[in-house]
Design a protein around this motif. Structure first.
Motif, PDB file in Angstrom:
ATOM      1  N   ALA A  41       0.832  -1.201   0.000  1.00  0.00           N
ATOM      2  CA  ALA A  41       0.000   0.000   0.000  1.00  0.00           C
ATOM      3  C   ALA A  41       0.869   1.254   0.000  1.00  0.00           C
ATOM      4  O   ALA A  41       1.956   1.281   0.593  1.00  0.00           O
ATOM      5  CB  ALA A  41      -0.917  -0.006   1.221  1.00  0.00           C
ATOM      6  N   ARG A  44      -0.478   8.909   0.148  1.00  0.00           N
ATOM      7  CA  ARG A  44      -0.669   9.963  -0.858  1.00  0.00           C
ATOM      8  C   ARG A  44       0.666  10.615  -1.217  1.00  0.00           C
ATOM      9  O   ARG A  44       0.913  10.936  -2.391  1.00  0.00           O
ATOM     10  CB  ARG A  44      -1.661  11.001  -0.325  1.00  0.00           C
ATOM     11  CG  ARG A  44      -3.088  10.493  -0.291  1.00  0.00           C
ATOM     12  CD  ARG A  44      -4.039  11.428   0.402  1.00  0.00           C
ATOM     13  NE  ARG A  44      -3.802  11.453   1.848  1.00  0.00           N
ATOM     14  CZ  ARG A  44      -4.660  11.959   2.717  1.00  0.00           C
ATOM     15  NH1 ARG A  44      -5.796  12.504   2.302  1.00  0.00           N
ATOM     16  NH2 ARG A  44      -4.401  11.951   4.006  1.00  0.00           N
ATOM     17  N   LEU A  62      -6.837   9.638  -5.982  1.00  0.00           N
ATOM     18  CA  LEU A  62      -6.846   8.440  -5.148  1.00  0.00           C
ATOM     19  C   LEU A  62      -8.199   8.248  -4.479  1.00  0.00           C
ATOM     20  O   LEU A  62      -8.733   7.132  -4.427  1.00  0.00           O
ATOM     21  CB  LEU A  62      -5.747   8.528  -4.090  1.00  0.00           C
ATOM     22  CG  LEU A  62      -4.314   8.337  -4.597  1.00  0.00           C
ATOM     23  CD1 LEU A  62      -3.322   8.780  -3.537  1.00  0.00           C
ATOM     24  CD2 LEU A  62      -4.070   6.873  -4.990  1.00  0.00           C
ATOM     25  N   ASP A  63      -8.774   9.329  -3.979  1.00  0.00           N
ATOM     26  CA  ASP A  63     -10.081   9.234  -3.329  1.00  0.00           C
ATOM     27  C   ASP A  63     -11.170   8.852  -4.326  1.00  0.00           C
ATOM     28  O   ASP A  63     -12.094   8.100  -3.998  1.00  0.00           O
ATOM     29  CB  ASP A  63     -10.429  10.557  -2.643  1.00  0.00           C
ATOM     30  CG  ASP A  63      -9.604  10.793  -1.384  1.00  0.00           C
ATOM     31  OD1 ASP A  63      -9.081   9.812  -0.836  1.00  0.00           O
ATOM     32  OD2 ASP A  63      -9.485  11.965  -0.963  1.00  0.00           O
ATOM     33  N   ALA A  66     -10.782   5.143  -4.962  1.00  0.00           N
ATOM     34  CA  ALA A  66     -11.237   4.380  -3.800  1.00  0.00           C
ATOM     35  C   ALA A  66     -12.758   4.364  -3.721  1.00  0.00           C
ATOM     36  O   ALA A  66     -13.369   3.332  -3.419  1.00  0.00           O
ATOM     37  CB  ALA A  66     -10.638   4.965  -2.525  1.00  0.00           C
ATOM     38  N   LEU A  71      -9.666   0.887  -5.475  1.00  0.00           N
ATOM     39  CA  LEU A  71      -8.595   0.885  -4.477  1.00  0.00           C
ATOM     40  C   LEU A  71      -9.194   0.653  -3.096  1.00  0.00           C
ATOM     41  O   LEU A  71     -10.330   1.063  -2.827  1.00  0.00           O
ATOM     42  CB  LEU A  71      -7.835   2.214  -4.481  1.00  0.00           C
ATOM     43  CG  LEU A  71      -7.141   2.666  -5.765  1.00  0.00           C
ATOM     44  CD1 LEU A  71      -6.447   4.007  -5.540  1.00  0.00           C
ATOM     45  CD2 LEU A  71      -6.149   1.625  -6.252  1.00  0.00           C
ATOM     46  N   VAL A  73      -8.587   1.315   1.124  1.00  0.00           N
ATOM     47  CA  VAL A  73      -7.978   2.337   1.981  1.00  0.00           C
ATOM     48  C   VAL A  73      -7.681   1.733   3.352  1.00  0.00           C
ATOM     49  O   VAL A  73      -8.507   1.029   3.929  1.00  0.00           O
ATOM     50  CB  VAL A  73      -8.914   3.550   2.140  1.00  0.00           C
ATOM     51  CG1 VAL A  73      -8.274   4.590   3.068  1.00  0.00           C
ATOM     52  CG2 VAL A  73      -9.238   4.168   0.788  1.00  0.00           C
ATOM     53  N   LYS A  91      -3.090   7.815   5.523  1.00  0.00           N
ATOM     54  CA  LYS A  91      -4.021   7.097   4.653  1.00  0.00           C
ATOM     55  C   LYS A  91      -3.208   6.393   3.569  1.00  0.00           C
ATOM     56  O   LYS A  91      -2.359   7.003   2.919  1.00  0.00           O
ATOM     57  CB  LYS A  91      -4.986   8.094   4.022  1.00  0.00           C
ATOM     58  CG  LYS A  91      -6.265   7.519   3.467  1.00  0.00           C
ATOM     59  CD  LYS A  91      -7.200   8.649   3.054  1.00  0.00           C
ATOM     60  CE  LYS A  91      -8.559   8.155   2.648  1.00  0.00           C
ATOM     61  NZ  LYS A  91      -9.462   9.282   2.261  1.00  0.00           N
ATOM     62  N   PHE A  93      -3.194   3.426   0.231  1.00  0.00           N
ATOM     63  CA  PHE A  93      -4.045   2.890  -0.827  1.00  0.00           C
ATOM     64  C   PHE A  93      -3.406   1.652  -1.448  1.00  0.00           C
ATOM     65  O   PHE A  93      -2.196   1.605  -1.660  1.00  0.00           O
ATOM     66  CB  PHE A  93      -4.262   3.942  -1.918  1.00  0.00           C
ATOM     67  CG  PHE A  93      -4.946   5.186  -1.429  1.00  0.00           C
ATOM     68  CD1 PHE A  93      -6.321   5.330  -1.537  1.00  0.00           C
ATOM     69  CD2 PHE A  93      -4.214   6.218  -0.844  1.00  0.00           C
ATOM     70  CE1 PHE A  93      -6.952   6.471  -1.086  1.00  0.00           C
ATOM     71  CE2 PHE A  93      -4.832   7.367  -0.394  1.00  0.00           C
ATOM     72  CZ  PHE A  93      -6.209   7.504  -0.511  1.00  0.00           C
TER      73      PHE A  93
END
Length: 241
Positions: A41, A44, A62-63, A66, A71, A73, A91, A93
Protein backbone atom coordinates in the motif's frame (compact mmCIF):
# COMPACT_ATOMS: atom_id res chain seq x y z
CA UNK A 1 -13.20 -26.35 -5.29
CA UNK A 2 -16.66 -24.89 -6.14
CA UNK A 3 -16.82 -22.30 -8.85
CA UNK A 4 -16.73 -18.73 -7.57
CA UNK A 5 -18.36 -15.82 -9.37
CA UNK A 6 -17.19 -13.13 -6.98
CA UNK A 7 -13.85 -12.28 -8.55
CA UNK A 8 -12.62 -11.24 -12.02
CA UNK A 9 -14.72 -8.72 -13.89
CA UNK A 10 -17.28 -6.42 -12.24
CA UNK A 11 -20.64 -8.15 -12.00
CA UNK A 12 -22.48 -5.69 -14.23
CA UNK A 13 -21.84 -4.12 -17.59
CA UNK A 14 -22.68 -0.75 -16.04
CA UNK A 15 -20.02 -1.24 -13.39
CA UNK A 16 -17.43 -2.05 -16.03
CA UNK A 17 -18.27 1.02 -18.06
CA UNK A 18 -18.12 3.22 -14.95
CA UNK A 19 -14.64 1.90 -14.18
CA UNK A 20 -13.48 2.40 -17.77
CA UNK A 21 -14.82 5.96 -17.78
CA UNK A 22 -13.01 6.68 -14.51
CA UNK A 23 -9.72 5.27 -15.81
CA UNK A 24 -10.02 7.07 -19.16
CA UNK A 25 -8.60 10.21 -17.53
CA UNK A 26 -4.81 9.93 -18.15
CA UNK A 27 -3.59 11.25 -14.80
CA UNK A 28 -5.99 9.07 -12.86
CA UNK A 29 -5.01 6.03 -14.89
CA UNK A 30 -1.32 6.73 -14.22
CA UNK A 31 -2.02 6.94 -10.49
CA UNK A 32 -4.02 3.71 -10.59
CA UNK A 33 -1.25 1.87 -12.43
CA UNK A 34 1.31 3.19 -9.95
CA UNK A 35 -0.65 1.83 -7.01
CA UNK A 36 -1.46 -1.44 -8.78
CA UNK A 37 2.19 -2.15 -9.56
CA UNK A 38 3.42 -1.32 -6.06
CA UNK A 39 4.58 -4.11 -3.76
CA UNK A 40 2.41 -2.77 -0.93
CA UNK A 41 0.00 0.00 0.00
CA UNK A 42 1.14 3.55 -0.78
CA UNK A 43 0.45 6.83 0.99
CA UNK A 44 -0.67 9.96 -0.86
CA UNK A 45 2.83 11.40 -0.50
CA UNK A 46 4.39 8.27 -1.98
CA UNK A 47 2.00 8.27 -4.93
CA UNK A 48 2.61 11.97 -5.54
CA UNK A 49 6.39 11.41 -5.53
CA UNK A 50 6.23 8.42 -7.88
CA UNK A 51 3.98 10.21 -10.38
CA UNK A 52 5.56 13.68 -10.11
CA UNK A 53 2.23 15.22 -9.11
CA UNK A 54 1.41 17.58 -6.27
CA UNK A 55 -0.02 15.93 -3.19
CA UNK A 56 -3.46 17.57 -3.44
CA UNK A 57 -4.03 16.37 -7.01
CA UNK A 58 -2.81 12.87 -6.18
CA UNK A 59 -5.12 12.75 -3.15
CA UNK A 60 -8.11 13.85 -5.26
CA UNK A 61 -7.63 11.06 -7.80
CA UNK A 62 -6.85 8.44 -5.15
CA UNK A 63 -10.08 9.23 -3.33
CA UNK A 64 -12.05 8.96 -6.59
CA UNK A 65 -10.53 5.57 -7.33
CA UNK A 66 -11.24 4.38 -3.80
CA UNK A 67 -14.85 5.57 -3.96
CA UNK A 68 -15.29 3.55 -7.18
CA UNK A 69 -14.04 0.40 -5.45
CA UNK A 70 -10.83 0.17 -7.49
CA UNK A 71 -8.59 0.88 -4.48
CA UNK A 72 -8.80 -0.10 -0.83
CA UNK A 73 -7.98 2.34 1.98
CA UNK A 74 -6.11 1.60 5.20
CA UNK A 75 -4.29 3.67 7.81
CA UNK A 76 -0.75 3.11 9.09
CA UNK A 77 2.24 5.09 10.37
CA UNK A 78 5.37 5.18 8.24
CA UNK A 79 7.70 2.18 8.80
CA UNK A 80 9.92 2.62 11.84
CA UNK A 81 7.72 5.27 13.48
CA UNK A 82 5.61 4.36 16.50
CA UNK A 83 4.65 5.56 19.92
CA UNK A 84 4.17 9.17 21.11
CA UNK A 85 5.28 11.76 18.61
CA UNK A 86 5.05 9.41 15.66
CA UNK A 87 2.19 11.43 14.21
CA UNK A 88 -1.22 10.38 12.96
CA UNK A 89 -1.50 7.21 10.84
CA UNK A 90 -1.35 8.05 7.14
CA UNK A 91 -4.02 7.10 4.65
CA UNK A 92 -2.70 4.32 2.43
CA UNK A 93 -4.04 2.89 -0.83
CA UNK A 94 -3.79 -0.54 -2.43
CA UNK A 95 -5.32 -1.97 -5.61
CA UNK A 96 -8.34 -4.24 -5.38
CA UNK A 97 -8.05 -7.70 -6.94
CA UNK A 98 -10.42 -7.07 -9.80
CA UNK A 99 -10.42 -6.95 -13.59
CA UNK A 100 -12.18 -4.43 -15.81
CA UNK A 101 -13.34 -5.85 -19.12
CA UNK A 102 -15.80 -4.22 -21.52
CA UNK A 103 -17.03 -5.59 -24.82
CA UNK A 104 -19.74 -4.51 -27.25
CA UNK A 105 -22.07 -6.38 -27.20
CA UNK A 106 -21.45 -7.71 -23.68
CA UNK A 107 -19.72 -11.10 -23.44
CA UNK A 108 -19.02 -13.33 -20.42
CA UNK A 109 -16.42 -15.75 -21.67
CA UNK A 110 -14.87 -15.74 -18.19
CA UNK A 111 -18.02 -17.33 -16.78
CA UNK A 112 -18.19 -19.93 -19.56
CA UNK A 113 -14.52 -20.79 -19.01
CA UNK A 114 -15.00 -21.26 -15.26
CA UNK A 115 -18.03 -23.49 -15.73
CA UNK A 116 -16.25 -25.71 -18.24
CA UNK A 117 -13.02 -25.77 -16.22
CA UNK A 118 -14.82 -26.86 -13.05
CA UNK A 119 -16.79 -29.45 -14.98
CA UNK A 120 -13.60 -30.96 -16.39
CA UNK A 121 -11.78 -30.82 -13.06
CA UNK A 122 -14.63 -32.50 -11.16
CA UNK A 123 -15.42 -35.19 -13.74
CA UNK A 124 -14.59 -38.66 -12.47
CA UNK A 125 -14.23 -41.96 -14.30
CA UNK A 126 -17.61 -43.01 -15.66
CA UNK A 127 -19.11 -39.50 -15.42
CA UNK A 128 -20.74 -37.88 -18.41
CA UNK A 129 -18.71 -34.64 -18.87
CA UNK A 130 -21.60 -33.03 -20.74
CA UNK A 131 -23.98 -33.71 -17.84
CA UNK A 132 -21.34 -32.47 -15.42
CA UNK A 133 -21.00 -29.14 -17.27
CA UNK A 134 -24.77 -28.64 -17.21
CA UNK A 135 -24.90 -29.40 -13.47
CA UNK A 136 -22.04 -26.98 -12.78
CA UNK A 137 -23.82 -24.28 -14.81
CA UNK A 138 -26.98 -24.77 -12.75
CA UNK A 139 -25.07 -24.44 -9.48
CA UNK A 140 -23.26 -21.35 -10.74
CA UNK A 141 -26.59 -19.80 -11.65
CA UNK A 142 -28.04 -20.50 -8.21
CA UNK A 143 -25.08 -18.78 -6.57
CA UNK A 144 -25.44 -15.74 -8.84
CA UNK A 145 -29.15 -15.53 -8.11
CA UNK A 146 -28.80 -16.12 -4.38
CA UNK A 147 -26.48 -13.12 -4.13
CA UNK A 148 -29.44 -10.95 -5.18
CA UNK A 149 -32.29 -13.04 -3.81
CA UNK A 150 -35.69 -11.37 -3.63
CA UNK A 151 -37.02 -11.15 -0.07
CA UNK A 152 -40.54 -10.70 1.19
CA UNK A 153 -43.66 -11.24 -0.86
CA UNK A 154 -42.85 -11.94 -4.51
CA UNK A 155 -45.50 -11.22 -7.12
CA UNK A 156 -45.14 -11.79 -10.83
CA UNK A 157 -44.24 -8.20 -11.62
CA UNK A 158 -41.54 -8.06 -8.95
CA UNK A 159 -40.21 -11.47 -9.97
CA UNK A 160 -39.93 -10.48 -13.63
CA UNK A 161 -38.21 -7.22 -12.67
CA UNK A 162 -35.63 -9.07 -10.55
CA UNK A 163 -34.98 -11.69 -13.23
CA UNK A 164 -34.57 -9.20 -16.07
CA UNK A 165 -32.35 -6.93 -13.96
CA UNK A 166 -30.02 -9.78 -12.98
CA UNK A 167 -29.79 -11.14 -16.53
CA UNK A 168 -29.32 -7.61 -17.82
CA UNK A 169 -26.31 -7.21 -15.53
CA UNK A 170 -24.83 -10.36 -17.07
CA UNK A 171 -25.26 -8.94 -20.57
CA UNK A 172 -28.32 -10.84 -21.83
CA UNK A 173 -30.24 -7.65 -22.70
CA UNK A 174 -33.81 -8.83 -21.90
CA UNK A 175 -36.54 -7.25 -24.00
CA UNK A 176 -40.30 -7.68 -23.70
CA UNK A 177 -41.90 -9.61 -26.55
CA UNK A 178 -45.44 -10.81 -27.27
CA UNK A 179 -47.34 -13.18 -25.04
CA UNK A 180 -45.67 -12.23 -21.76
CA UNK A 181 -42.32 -13.44 -23.01
CA UNK A 182 -38.97 -11.70 -22.61
CA UNK A 183 -36.46 -12.42 -25.35
CA UNK A 184 -32.79 -12.23 -24.43
CA UNK A 185 -31.34 -10.12 -27.23
CA UNK A 186 -27.69 -10.96 -26.62
CA UNK A 187 -25.78 -14.19 -26.08
CA UNK A 188 -22.91 -13.57 -23.63
CA UNK A 189 -21.24 -16.80 -24.85
CA UNK A 190 -21.46 -16.06 -28.58
CA UNK A 191 -18.21 -17.45 -30.02
CA UNK A 192 -18.23 -20.44 -27.64
CA UNK A 193 -21.61 -21.42 -29.10
CA UNK A 194 -19.98 -21.64 -32.51
CA UNK A 195 -17.69 -24.41 -31.21
CA UNK A 196 -20.24 -26.52 -29.29
CA UNK A 197 -23.77 -25.15 -29.81
CA UNK A 198 -25.72 -27.99 -28.20
CA UNK A 199 -23.55 -28.13 -25.06
CA UNK A 200 -23.36 -24.37 -24.55
CA UNK A 201 -27.10 -23.87 -25.11
CA UNK A 202 -27.97 -26.63 -22.61
CA UNK A 203 -25.55 -25.16 -20.08
CA UNK A 204 -26.95 -21.69 -20.74
CA UNK A 205 -30.49 -22.90 -20.03
CA UNK A 206 -29.29 -24.55 -16.80
CA UNK A 207 -27.45 -21.37 -15.80
CA UNK A 208 -30.53 -19.18 -16.28
CA UNK A 209 -32.81 -21.69 -14.53
CA UNK A 210 -30.33 -21.68 -11.65
CA UNK A 211 -30.37 -17.88 -11.52
CA UNK A 212 -34.18 -17.86 -11.31
CA UNK A 213 -34.05 -20.47 -8.55
CA UNK A 214 -31.39 -18.56 -6.62
CA UNK A 215 -33.36 -15.33 -6.91
CA UNK A 216 -36.39 -17.16 -5.54
CA UNK A 217 -38.57 -16.29 -8.53
CA UNK A 218 -38.76 -19.60 -10.40
CA UNK A 219 -42.38 -20.06 -9.27
CA UNK A 220 -43.28 -16.87 -11.15
CA UNK A 221 -40.81 -16.86 -14.06
CA UNK A 222 -39.72 -19.74 -16.28
CA UNK A 223 -36.77 -20.11 -18.64
CA UNK A 224 -37.73 -21.58 -22.00
CA UNK A 225 -35.42 -23.01 -24.65
CA UNK A 226 -36.35 -21.40 -27.97
CA UNK A 227 -33.57 -22.93 -30.03
CA UNK A 228 -30.50 -21.53 -31.74
CA UNK A 229 -31.12 -18.09 -33.20
CA UNK A 230 -29.37 -14.78 -33.82
CA UNK A 231 -30.02 -13.79 -30.19
CA UNK A 232 -29.98 -16.01 -27.10
CA UNK A 233 -31.35 -19.56 -27.23
CA UNK A 234 -33.33 -18.97 -24.02
CA UNK A 235 -36.32 -16.73 -23.30
CA UNK A 236 -38.08 -15.81 -20.07
CA UNK A 237 -41.80 -16.28 -19.62
CA UNK A 238 -44.02 -15.16 -16.77
CA UNK A 239 -45.94 -18.20 -15.55
CA UNK A 240 -48.97 -16.01 -14.82
CA UNK A 241 -49.47 -14.53 -18.31
Amino acid sequence: MPLSTERSTPSSTTGSWDAVQLLAEPTRRRIYETVRQAAGALSRDEVAARTNLNRRLAAFHLDRLAAAGLLTVSYARPPGRSGPGAGRPAKRFAAVATEVDVSIPPRRYDLAARILAEAIDSTERGDDPRRRAIDVAGRAGRRIGAAQAVTGRVGTRRAVAAATATLGDLGYQPQRADGGQFRLRNCPFDTVVEVAPALVCEANLALIEGILNGLGVDAQVAAEFVGPCDDCCVALCARDK
